[in-house]
Write an enzyme that holds these catalytic residues in place. Structure first.
Site, PDB file in Angstrom:
ATOM      1  N   ASP A 136     -33.965  76.165 -71.789  1.00 50.62           N
ATOM      2  CA  ASP A 136     -32.982  76.785 -70.904  1.00 50.62           C
ATOM      3  C   ASP A 136     -31.972  75.748 -70.403  1.00 50.62           C
ATOM      4  O   ASP A 136     -32.154  74.543 -70.585  1.00 50.62           O
ATOM      5  CB  ASP A 136     -33.662  77.529 -69.749  1.00 50.62           C
ATOM      6  CG  ASP A 136     -34.395  76.607 -68.794  1.00 50.62           C
ATOM      7  OD1 ASP A 136     -33.757  75.698 -68.235  1.00 50.62           O
ATOM      8  OD2 ASP A 136     -35.611  76.805 -68.588  1.00 50.62           O
ATOM      9  N   ILE A 137     -30.934  76.214 -69.768  1.00 50.36           N
ATOM     10  CA  ILE A 137     -29.803  75.359 -69.397  1.00 50.36           C
ATOM     11  C   ILE A 137     -30.215  74.222 -68.470  1.00 50.36           C
ATOM     12  O   ILE A 137     -29.624  73.137 -68.511  1.00 50.36           O
ATOM     13  CB  ILE A 137     -28.683  76.217 -68.756  1.00 50.36           C
ATOM     14  CG1 ILE A 137     -27.400  75.391 -68.587  1.00 50.36           C
ATOM     15  CG2 ILE A 137     -29.148  76.818 -67.432  1.00 50.36           C
ATOM     16  CD1 ILE A 137     -26.202  76.218 -68.172  1.00 50.36           C
TER      17      ILE A 137
END
Length: 346
Positions: A136-137
Site C-alpha cells: 500500500d501507499i
C-alpha cells in the site's frame, strides 16, 4: 487372439477418440489446441491476464485480422495477433527484478486520484513489467517485478505459500502475549486472516519493533490485524518474499535477478532460459556466466545478522565483503551483488 488386449469392446477404433477430444478441448496449456489469448498476451508482456481480458473487451486485440471481443479463444503460433494495430511482440525469456518501493507511491499502473505510481518512477530503460502482489501507499520495501504474466500468477496464488516477512513498528509497549490472536488467526469484519508469525524484537522509546511473517497478502492485512488488537502501525517494511530478500537495496533501487536464480527458484525448464544475453543487461553489467547463488542456499552458508536485528532466516552478507569474482567459478557461495542480502538495519 489379438483382439482381446486391443480394447474392452474388441475394436481398436475407440482408442484414439478420447485423445482427439482432449486435443480439441479448449483447455489452457493443451499444445495442439493452443493457449488462451489472454495467457498469450500476458506471456508476451503486454498485460496481466485480467488486463488482457479488458483490452479484448474494448476491441483492442485482433487475431488474423479480425477484432475479437471475448477471451474464450485459443490461439497457436500460427495465428497473427495484434494489439492496437501493432503485431504482438515475441515473448521474452522470463525475467524478475527486486525493487525497493518507497513510501508514497501507488502500486498500480494508473491511479484515479492522480497519485504517483511505481511505474512513473522506474528507470526508463526498464521493459514493461508487472508487480507480484502489492504494497500500500504507506508501506515500503521489497516488491517483485516480472515481465512474465505466468510468473506473476504463480507467485500470487495462495497455493504457492511463500512466506513474506515484514519489519513492523507499532506505537505502544506490547507484551509478547498480546499477539496471541494474530498467531491463532483473526476474523475481522467477516474476513478471515490466516495465522501470522509475530516476534517482539525490541522496545524503542514509545514504539516497538516486530518481525511479522504471513503467507497471504490481503489488503492492509498487517495494519488491520494490529489495529484489531489495539496497536497502530507507524512503519511497515517488507524485507523478504519467499527466498528473495530486500538486502541492502536503497529506496527506489531496482536489481535484476540472474536468469538461473529465476529458473531454479521457480522451477522453470532450462529451455525457457535459452537467451543468455539477458543477465548481462542487469544492473551493474554482471556477466552472464554463473549466477550469484541460489537464494535458498544462503542461510546455510553465512549467517549475516547484526546485533539488534532480529528478523529470522537472514542470509549472509551481500556484495562487497567476499572477494570472489562475480560470475566466477566460486560465485555460487562467494560475493558479488546478490538478490539475497541481510535485512536493512533499523
Amino acid at each position: 487372439m489379438s483382439k482381446a488386449p486391443a480394447s474392452p469392446k474388441g475394436k481398436p477404433g475407440p482408442k484414439p477418440q478420447p485423445r482427439k477430444a482432449a486435443a480439441a478441448a479448449p483447455a489452457d496449456g493443451a499444445p495442439s489446441g493452443g493457449d488462451r489469448i489472454a495467457k498469450v498476451l500476458s506471456r508476451a508482456g503486454v498485460a496481466s491476464r485480467r488486463e488482457a481480458e479488458r483490452m479484448i473487451a474494448e476491441g483492442r486485440v485482433s487475431v488474423n485480422g479480425e477484432k475479437i471481443d471475448s477471451p474464450a479463444l485459443n490461439v497457436t503460433a500460427a495465428d497473427r495477433i495484434s494489439v492496437d494495430g501493432k503485431p504482438l511482440p515475441e515473448a521474452e525469456a522470463p525475467r524478475m527484478w527486486l525493487y525497493y518501493k518507497p513510501i508514497g507511491l501507488v502500486t498500480s499502473n494508473s491511479d484515479e486520484k492522480g497519485r504517483t505510481t511505481i511505474f512513473d518512477e522506474l528507470p526508463e530503460d526498464m521493459p514493461r513489467v508487472m508487480t507480484v502482489g502489492r504494497l500500500d501507499i504507506n508501506s515500503e520495501g521489497l516488491l517483485l517485478l516480472t515481465n512474465d504474466g505466468g510468473i506473476k500468477r504463480k507467485l500470487e496464488l495462495p497455493s504457492t505459500g511463500w512466506l513474506r516477512r515484514y519489519r513492523v513498528r507499532i506505537n505502544g509497549r506490547p507484551r509478547d502475549e498480546d499477539f496471541a490472536p494474530l498467531r491463532k488467526g483473526l476474523v475481522i469484519e467477516g474476513e478471515r486472516f490466516q495465522p501470522m508469525t509475530v516476534a517482539l524484537d525490541r522496545q524503542q522509546g514509545a514504539n516497538a519493533w516486530l518481525t511479522v511473517g504471513l503467507r497471504e497478502g490481503k489488503n492492509r492485512e498487517i495494519r488491520r490485524a494490529m489495529e484489531d488488537i489495539g496497536f497502530n502501525v507507524n512503519r511497515l517494511l517488507r524485507i523478504s518474499y519467499g527466498p528473495f530478500q530486500l538486502g541492502e537495496l536503497k529506496p527506489g533501487a531496482v536489481e535484476e535477478l540472474r536468469s538461473r536464480v529465476v529458473r531454479d527458484q521457480l522451477g522453470l525448464a532450462p529451455e525457457e532460459e535459452q537467451p543468455e544475453a539477458r543477465p548481462a543487461r542487469s544492473r551493474g553489467g554482471k556477466p552472464a556466466g554463473k549466477p550469484g547463488g541460489k537464494p535458498m542456499g544462503r542461510p546455510a552458508g553465512k549467517p549475516g545478522g547484526k546485533p539488534g536485528q532480529n528478523a529470522q532466516g537472514k542470509p549472509g552478507k551481500p556484495s562487497g565483503k567476499p572477494s570472489a569474482p562475480r560470475g566466477g567459478g566460486d560465485a555460487q557461495r562467494g560475493g558479488g551483488k546478490r538478490p539475497i542480502g541481510k535485512n536493512p538495519r533499523r
